[in-house]
Scaffold this active site. Structure first.
Site, PDB file in Angstrom:
ATOM      1  N   TYR A 205      -6.454  -8.520   5.451  1.00 57.35           N
ATOM      2  CA  TYR A 205      -5.218  -9.418   5.679  1.00 57.35           C
ATOM      3  C   TYR A 205      -4.646  -8.772   6.781  1.00 57.35           C
ATOM      4  CZ  TYR A 205      -0.421 -10.731   4.995  1.00 57.35           C
ATOM      5  OH  TYR A 205       0.967 -11.239   5.215  1.00 57.35           O
TER       6      TYR A 205
ATOM      7  N   GLU B 168       1.700   4.368   0.181  1.00 55.20           N
ATOM      8  CA  GLU B 168       0.573   4.126   1.180  1.00 55.20           C
ATOM      9  C   GLU B 168       0.003   2.594   1.157  1.00 55.20           C
ATOM     10  OE1 GLU B 168      -2.251   4.922   4.207  1.00 55.20           O
ATOM     11  OE2 GLU B 168      -0.594   6.040   3.386  1.00 55.20           O
TER      12      GLU B 168
ATOM     13  N   VAL C 264      -0.889  -7.193  -3.404  1.00 54.08           N
ATOM     14  CA  VAL C 264      -0.988  -8.244  -4.732  1.00 54.08           C
ATOM     15  C   VAL C 264      -1.995  -9.219  -4.205  1.00 54.08           C
ATOM     16  CG1 VAL C 264       0.180 -10.077  -6.211  1.00 54.08           C
ATOM     17  CG2 VAL C 264       1.249  -7.557  -5.761  1.00 54.08           C
TER      18      VAL C 264
ATOM     19  N   GLY D  76       3.966 -13.973  -6.096  1.00 49.93           N
ATOM     20  CA  GLY D  76       5.033 -14.815  -6.501  1.00 49.93           C
ATOM     21  C   GLY D  76       5.263 -14.732  -7.989  1.00 49.93           C
TER      22      GLY D  76
ATOM     23  N   TYR E 117      10.917  -7.043   0.783  1.00 51.14           N
ATOM     24  CA  TYR E 117      11.428  -5.445   0.769  1.00 51.14           C
ATOM     25  C   TYR E 117      12.923  -5.764   1.089  1.00 51.14           C
ATOM     26  CZ  TYR E 117       6.324  -4.094   1.188  1.00 51.14           C
ATOM     27  OH  TYR E 117       5.106  -4.154   0.831  1.00 51.14           O
TER      28      TYR E 117
END
Length: 157
Positions: free
Chosen positions: A23, A83, A87, A93, A131
């Site tokens: 990702y 670190e 998910v 969600g 965040y």
């Protein structure tokens, strides 16, 4: 459900580390092996800790947080450095990321740690927005430096 990782979780953690690296467009840098993770998390002197987010229905791991202790010389106490928080896309969600961070914040409060810190790639706006929604604030005045590979060997050799 959030729980502490066990040695049986190492293959799932390893797989999710690789998913996260993909990702982040850095799969070629993800060289850690399952054995290295097992040693770091569950060896005679653990250097890191992990929590697992499980799917409420199947009980399958859908996320993880891997963290270690840091120390603030200014505050005189430990903190947690996160670190990796990951998910799996199909579980996003569902509150798993928030639950993982809530558990780490709970550990901080319980143990008297005064910081929970992590880094996020500047292009990862979904994570940054998430965040910020929790009250986390970027430390824009700091720049992360890193020595690896040849530069690390040259300096240390």
């Amino acid at each position: 459900m959030i729980r502490e990782a066990t040695p049986a979780d190492v293959p799932a953690i390893h797989a999710m580390v690789r998913e996260l690296a993909e990702y982040e467009k850095a799969l070629h840098e993800a060289r850690a092996t399952e054995e290295q993770l097992r040693e770091a998390l569950f060896g005679p002197r653990p250097a890191a800790f992990a929590h697992i987010a499980e799917d409420d229905g199947s009980g399958e791991p859908v996320g993880f947080a891997l963290w270690f202790l840091n120390f603030s010389t200014w505050r005189g106490v430990h903190g947690i450095y996160l670190e990796d928080l990951y998910v799996r896309p199909q579980a996003r969600g569902g509150g798993h990321g928030k639950a993982l961070l809530t558990e780490l914040a709970r550990i901080c409060a319980e143990r008297g740690y005064e910081r929970l810190e992590w880094s996020v790639l500047d292009w990862n706006t979904p994570a940054i927005d998430f965040y910020r929604s929790l009250g986390a604030r970027p430390q824009d005045e700091w720049t992360v430096f890193r020595l690896t590979d040849g530069a690390l060997r040259a300096l240390g050799g």
